[in-house]
Design a protein around this motif. Structure first.
Motif, PDB file in Angstrom:
ATOM      1  N   ARG A 125      29.431 -66.203   7.922  1.00  0.00           N
ATOM      2  CA  ARG A 125      28.473 -65.442   7.132  1.00  0.00           C
ATOM      3  C   ARG A 125      28.639 -65.741   5.651  1.00  0.00           C
ATOM      4  N   GLY A 126      29.869 -66.113   5.267  1.00  0.00           N
ATOM      5  CA  GLY A 126      30.083 -66.611   3.920  1.00  0.00           C
ATOM      6  C   GLY A 126      30.256 -65.580   2.839  1.00  0.00           C
ATOM      7  N   SER A 127      30.335 -64.322   3.195  1.00  0.00           N
ATOM      8  CA  SER A 127      30.520 -63.271   2.198  1.00  0.00           C
ATOM      9  C   SER A 127      31.364 -62.168   2.807  1.00  0.00           C
ATOM     10  N   ALA A 128      31.705 -61.167   1.999  1.00  0.00           N
ATOM     11  CA  ALA A 128      32.481 -60.040   2.504  1.00  0.00           C
ATOM     12  C   ALA A 128      31.763 -59.400   3.688  1.00  0.00           C
ATOM     13  N   THR A 129      32.526 -59.002   4.675  1.00  0.00           N
ATOM     14  CA  THR A 129      31.933 -58.537   5.920  1.00  0.00           C
ATOM     15  C   THR A 129      32.196 -57.057   6.146  1.00  0.00           C
ATOM     16  N   GLN A 139      41.122 -54.836  30.975  1.00  0.00           N
ATOM     17  CA  GLN A 139      40.743 -55.985  31.800  1.00  0.00           C
ATOM     18  C   GLN A 139      39.349 -56.482  31.395  1.00  0.00           C
ATOM     19  N   PRO A 140      39.139 -56.788  30.110  1.00  0.00           N
ATOM     20  CA  PRO A 140      37.804 -57.182  29.655  1.00  0.00           C
ATOM     21  C   PRO A 140      37.399 -58.542  30.213  1.00  0.00           C
ATOM     22  N   ASP A 141      36.102 -58.747  30.306  1.00  0.00           N
ATOM     23  CA  ASP A 141      35.602 -60.057  30.714  1.00  0.00           C
ATOM     24  C   ASP A 141      35.838 -61.085  29.619  1.00  0.00           C
ATOM     25  N   GLN A 142      35.884 -60.612  28.388  1.00  0.00           N
ATOM     26  CA  GLN A 142      36.119 -61.507  27.259  1.00  0.00           C
ATOM     27  C   GLN A 142      36.821 -60.730  26.154  1.00  0.00           C
ATOM     28  N   LEU A 143      37.794 -61.379  25.523  1.00  0.00           N
ATOM     29  CA  LEU A 143      38.477 -60.806  24.363  1.00  0.00           C
ATOM     30  C   LEU A 143      38.207 -61.737  23.194  1.00  0.00           C
ATOM     31  N   ARG A 144      37.494 -61.213  22.211  1.00  0.00           N
ATOM     32  CA  ARG A 144      37.142 -62.005  21.037  1.00  0.00           C
ATOM     33  C   ARG A 144      38.000 -61.588  19.846  1.00  0.00           C
ATOM     34  N   ILE A 145      38.510 -62.584  19.125  1.00  0.00           N
ATOM     35  CA  ILE A 145      39.243 -62.356  17.895  1.00  0.00           C
ATOM     36  C   ILE A 145      38.314 -62.739  16.738  1.00  0.00           C
ATOM     37  N   LEU A 146      38.113 -61.797  15.811  1.00  0.00           N
ATOM     38  CA  LEU A 146      37.152 -62.007  14.732  1.00  0.00           C
ATOM     39  C   LEU A 146      37.852 -62.027  13.370  1.00  0.00           C
ATOM     40  N   PRO A 147      38.242 -63.202  12.876  1.00  0.00           N
ATOM     41  CA  PRO A 147      38.784 -63.255  11.516  1.00  0.00           C
ATOM     42  C   PRO A 147      37.689 -62.905  10.515  1.00  0.00           C
ATOM     43  N   ALA A 148      38.037 -62.064   9.555  1.00  0.00           N
ATOM     44  CA  ALA A 148      37.033 -61.511   8.642  1.00  0.00           C
ATOM     45  C   ALA A 148      37.293 -61.929   7.210  1.00  0.00           C
ATOM     46  N   ARG A 149      36.280 -61.711   6.398  1.00  0.00           N
ATOM     47  CA  ARG A 149      36.441 -61.676   4.949  1.00  0.00           C
ATOM     48  C   ARG A 149      36.222 -60.227   4.534  1.00  0.00           C
ATOM     49  N   PRO A 150      37.219 -59.393   4.690  1.00  0.00           N
ATOM     50  CA  PRO A 150      37.016 -57.948   4.563  1.00  0.00           C
ATOM     51  C   PRO A 150      36.746 -57.513   3.130  1.00  0.00           C
ATOM     52  N   TRP A 151      35.820 -56.600   2.991  1.00  0.00           N
ATOM     53  CA  TRP A 151      35.467 -56.097   1.660  1.00  0.00           C
ATOM     54  C   TRP A 151      36.569 -55.245   1.051  1.00  0.00           C
ATOM     55  N   SER A 199      40.890 -57.617  -1.635  1.00  0.00           N
ATOM     56  CA  SER A 199      40.303 -58.402  -2.710  1.00  0.00           C
ATOM     57  C   SER A 199      40.561 -59.892  -2.580  1.00  0.00           C
ATOM     58  N   SER A 200      41.683 -60.255  -2.012  1.00  0.00           N
ATOM     59  CA  SER A 200      41.979 -61.685  -1.948  1.00  0.00           C
ATOM     60  C   SER A 200      42.788 -61.997  -0.702  1.00  0.00           C
ATOM     61  N   LEU A 201      42.545 -63.167  -0.164  1.00  0.00           N
ATOM     62  CA  LEU A 201      43.284 -63.666   0.986  1.00  0.00           C
ATOM     63  C   LEU A 201      44.114 -64.854   0.524  1.00  0.00           C
ATOM     64  N   GLN A 202      45.364 -64.900   0.957  1.00  0.00           N
ATOM     65  CA  GLN A 202      46.233 -65.983   0.497  1.00  0.00           C
ATOM     66  C   GLN A 202      46.027 -67.276   1.269  1.00  0.00           C
ATOM     67  N   ALA A 203      45.725 -67.165   2.556  1.00  0.00           N
ATOM     68  CA  ALA A 203      45.454 -68.357   3.364  1.00  0.00           C
ATOM     69  C   ALA A 203      43.952 -68.614   3.393  1.00  0.00           C
ATOM     70  N   SER A 204      43.572 -69.864   3.512  1.00  0.00           N
ATOM     71  CA  SER A 204      42.158 -70.215   3.589  1.00  0.00           C
ATOM     72  C   SER A 204      41.591 -69.807   4.951  1.00  0.00           C
ATOM     73  N   ASP A 205      40.279 -69.822   5.053  1.00  0.00           N
ATOM     74  CA  ASP A 205      39.641 -69.522   6.331  1.00  0.00           C
ATOM     75  C   ASP A 205      40.150 -70.463   7.419  1.00  0.00           C
ATOM     76  N   ALA A 206      40.189 -71.755   7.114  1.00  0.00           N
ATOM     77  CA  ALA A 206      40.622 -72.747   8.107  1.00  0.00           C
ATOM     78  C   ALA A 206      42.073 -72.505   8.522  1.00  0.00           C
ATOM     79  N   GLN A 207      42.917 -72.139   7.579  1.00  0.00           N
ATOM     80  CA  GLN A 207      44.323 -71.882   7.895  1.00  0.00           C
ATOM     81  C   GLN A 207      44.478 -70.636   8.751  1.00  0.00           C
TER      82      GLN A 207
END
Length: 219
Positions: A79-83, A31-43, A46-54
């Motif tokens: 942040r613009g780099s691997a996270t 029952q959190p006050d807020q649930l945040r979803i954090l899309p990452a650029r994970p280290w 090596s590659s993501l098929q969908a763009s950040d916007a997608q």
């Protein structure tokens, strides 16, 4: 009582029913006050098929019709780099203060490789962990890497106690029966009708519509 912020991070390439089910499970348990979803650029990937916007657009579609409210937190993308999770949690702790309960959510598959994460032992000084079992991934102590099992010893407690603690506690949820991976989803989408998999059983329908409209994950 201090606020409780639950965080679900990942590459979400694409978001699928397993992600939504994990978020829903802990929305109910904590029952959190807020649930945040954090899309990452994970280290680690090596590659993501969908763009950040997608990926963000698919997340907005997947969570727009849920009975719980979520915030899509873009800080890792911006942040613009691997996270690294530890860096994000340091920033969130500075933002939220020392008293807030921060709960980082993950599946059992991630827990089993937690000792490969950067500065992973520091995570317990920054946040609590909420871990959901997945079929095929046991949460038993003897099934975990010894260093991870040792770190969890003495930290395991109930969701209510995790919600009340600022950091350092872990709750395990054994009731997540969804076993879907993004790799499985991408393979099924790439194979199309030849795979024999019901793709609609893997993805929220609005996400599948988006993927088809934008011709994503074609092999």
């Amino acid at each position: 009582m201090s606020q409780c912020i639950a965080l679900l991070g990942g590459s979400f390439d694409p978001v699928h029913h397993g992600h939504v089910a994990l978020a829903a499970l802990f929305a109910e348990l904590l029952q959190p006050d807020q649930l945040r979803i954090l899309p990452a650029r994970p280290w680690q990937k090596s590659s993501l098929q969908a763009s950040d916007a997608q990926r963000v657009a698919m997340l907005e579609l997947a969570f727009s019709r849920q009975p719980f409210e979520v915030t899509i937190d873009l800080q890792e993308i911006e942040r613009g780099s691997a996270t690294y999770t530890v860096e994000t949690l340091r920033g969130l702790r500075a933002e939220l203060g020392d008293a807030a309960s921060v709960v980082f959510l993950m599946g059992a598959d991630q827990l089993q490789k937690l000792d490969t994460w950067r500065d992973w032992q520091e995570l317990f000084a920054l946040a609590n962990l909420g871990v959901a079992a997945r079929p095929g991934y046991a949460l038993d102590q003897d099934k975990l890497p010894p260093a991870v099992a040792s770190a969890l010893a003495g930290r395991l407690t109930s969701p209510a106690e995790v919600r009340a603690a600022a950091f350092g506690k872990v709750c395990l949820a054994h009731t997540l029966a969804v076993d879907i991976s993004a790799t499985q989803v991408r393979n099924a989408l790439g194979a199309g009708k030849d795979t024999g998999t019901d793709i609609g059983a893997l993805l929220p329908p609005q996400v599948l519509d988006y993927i088809q409209q934008h011709n994503l994950y074609k092999s």
